[in-house]
Design an enzyme around this catalytic site. Structure first.
Site, mmCIF file in Angstrom:
data_model
loop_
_atom_site.group_PDB
_atom_site.id
_atom_site.type_symbol
_atom_site.label_atom_id
_atom_site.label_comp_id
_atom_site.label_asym_id
_atom_site.label_seq_id
_atom_site.Cartn_x
_atom_site.Cartn_y
_atom_site.Cartn_z
ATOM 1 N N GLU A 82 6.089 7.566 -12.192
ATOM 2 C CA GLU A 82 5.074 7.001 -11.297
ATOM 3 C C GLU A 82 5.217 7.554 -9.873
ATOM 4 O OE1 GLU A 82 4.529 2.750 -11.516
ATOM 5 O OE2 GLU A 82 3.119 2.775 -9.832
ATOM 6 N N LYS A 260 6.308 -6.598 -11.268
ATOM 7 C CA LYS A 260 6.165 -5.213 -11.759
ATOM 8 C C LYS A 260 6.602 -4.250 -10.661
ATOM 9 C CE LYS A 260 4.070 -1.177 -12.984
ATOM 10 N NZ LYS A 260 3.942 0.052 -12.174
ATOM 11 N N ASP A 276 19.766 0.519 -20.760
ATOM 12 C CA ASP A 276 18.713 0.015 -21.644
ATOM 13 C C ASP A 276 17.651 -0.702 -20.809
ATOM 14 O OD1 ASP A 276 17.204 -1.491 -23.460
ATOM 15 O OD2 ASP A 276 18.903 -1.836 -24.794
ATOM 16 N N HIS A 374 -2.314 6.104 -2.741
ATOM 17 C CA HIS A 374 -2.563 6.515 -4.124
ATOM 18 C C HIS A 374 -3.630 7.605 -4.189
ATOM 19 C CE1 HIS A 374 -0.683 3.221 -6.817
ATOM 20 N NE2 HIS A 374 0.105 3.580 -5.835
#
Ligand code: NAD
Length: 424
Positions: A82, A260, A276, A374
């Site tokens: 990302e 998030k 993990d 962005h």
């Protein structure tokens, strides 16, 4: 070796220059750094980690800069696809530096195994019987992993829960295992399997599931940082960040996105170090619901001077031994870059990266909005997909931002113009 995580001009360097700068900052030699090349982990090596392997999937590996954790500068390795994540973490870490950076702490590294007992006639009495025999159960579990006991880990306690389910009350035994520098899943699963027969006999029932819980709520790490009001953009920005945080604390729809953002930082470091990601994510989400209502994993406040104080506490089941950590060459190098001596050190770096990421996202949202940054990244993608070289893309992106137009046909036209004018 004392090192400086503020590497001047890092983002404007070429890939090779960045590699030299990381070598200078960490003291790693070329051989260690070569382990992050795609050639060091080909399909043959990959086939040792997974099944049906016929290739390797690569991701960008970078390092966040500017981090100081408990008074020591740290380069934070991050693997992520990302855009803007690593830049945002570095930027937030810069804003924490004037107040000393990040301060961290952890619980002991206790993971829990669950053993589900079914067909138990008298669950309450069975619970008591198991607790009466806990010393021998613990001894049997510890006998499975002499290495873990030797390094100071092993079973430290036992708990028995009665879980009322649809068709029965299950007796669920939890082994509390100090897993030291391991993530610990295999270690505790082995112990759970080994003691399940004895537990079933004591409970006069049958053992069914024997596996760790990923709700690792006895293995928490915390990070705290004070973000400078002026570097953030002033008192109004601080107040708006607090409004943004409060919405996440009150509203699950916002909290999911807020968390998030935290996980953008967390998962990138977890992945880069061969740990993990799913285990850490499962732990995070269960922790966000710990009070029975999904909410923000972090908290933000204003201190007496008007600076912004962020805190993040969450389960952090990561290790330096076991899993892919020792097998994946890039993960080994990433751990050397982060210079961690224990799983606790790594867990705390990861939580600091999560807090930095969280603050960076909140600040952008509470000021200019995410789209500006962005869109310039999107513009770069557009230019590259139109066939522009890196140099041409830089010129095209600048032009698109100036024109506030991000259309593909405009990108193609600009590229054609550039080339016909002979510029590169
Ligand atoms: P592991 O069993 O490979 O390594 C742990 C072992 O290393 C210990 O049992 C101990 O014997 C030894 N050891 C040596 N030095 C140590 C030290 N200083 N500290 C602690 N242990 C030391 O791996 P693990 O950490 O038990 O398991 C991790 C793996 O399990 C990961 O790959 C994970 O993906 C996988 N896994 C996860 C789940 C889950 O999360 N639900 C389930 C199953 C497996």
């Amino acid at each position: 070796m004392a090192k400086n995580s503020r590497i001047a001009g890092f983002r404007n360097m070429s890939v090779n220059e960045r590699r030299s700068a990381v070598a200078d900052a960490t003291g790693l030699d070329a051989e260690a750094l070569a382990q992050i090349d795609a050639t060091a982990f080909g399909p043959e090596q990959a086939a040792n980690l997974s099944e049906n392997v016929f290739g390797v999937f690569s991701l960008p590996l970078g390092t966040a800069t500017n981090f100081t954790i408990n008074g020591t500068d740290v380069l934070v390795p991050m693997a992520t696809e990302e855009a803007s994540v690593i830049a945002a973490a570095s930027n937030a870490a810069r804003m924490a530096r004037p107040q000393g950076g990040f301060f961290t702490s952890s619980t002991q590294p206790i993971m829990q195994a669950q053993i589900q007992l079914i067909n138990v006639a008298d669950p309450h009495a069975a619970r008591s019987r198991i607790l009466e025999h806990q010393d021998e159960v613990i001894e049997l579990a510890n006998a499975q992993d002499p290495k873990l006991v030797e390094v100071g880990g092993g079973v430290k306690g036992l708990d028995v829960r009665l879980v009322d389910a649809k068709s029965a009350t299950y007796v669920v035994v939890h082994l509390h295992v100090d897993v030291r520098d391991a993530m610990g899943a295999n270690a505790v699963n082995t112990m759970a399997e080994a003691v399940s027969g004895s537990l079933a006999a004591i409970a006069e029932g049958d053992a069914l599931l024997r596996i760790l819980t990923n709700k690792a709520d006895l293995r928490l790490s915390r990070a705290r940082a004070v973000f400078d009001k002026d570097l953030l953009g002033g008192a109004e920005v601080v107040d708006n960040i607090l409004h943004a945080y409060e919405l996440a604390a009150a509203d699950p729809y916002r909290a999911a996105t807020h968390n998030k953002g935290i996980m953008n930082g967390i998962s990138a470091v977890v992945l880069a170090t061969g740990n993990d990601t799913r285990a850490v994510e499962a732990g995070a989400h269960s922790h966000a619901l710990a009070e029975g209502r999904y909410t923000s994993l972090s908290t933000f406040e204003k201190d007496a001077k008007g600076d912004l104080v962020g805190n993040l506490e969450m389960p952090m089941p990561v290790g330096l031994v076991g899993g892919a950590t020792k097998v994946h060459p890039a993960a080994r190098t990433a751990l050397q870059i982060a210079e961690v001596g224990t799983a606790k050190d790594l867990a705390e770096i990861i939580v600091a990266a999560g807090l930095a990421q969280n603050l960076a996202a909140l600040r952008v949202l509470a000021t200019e909005g995410v789209q500006r940054g962005h869109m310039s990244l999107h513009a770069k993608n557009l230019a590259v997909s139109a066939g522009a070289t890196a140099e041409e893309a830089t010129t095209i992106v600048a032009k698109l931002i100036e024109e506030k137009s991000f259309r593909f046909d405009r990108v193609q036209a600009l590229l054609a113009e550039l080339r016909s004018s002979g510029q590169k």
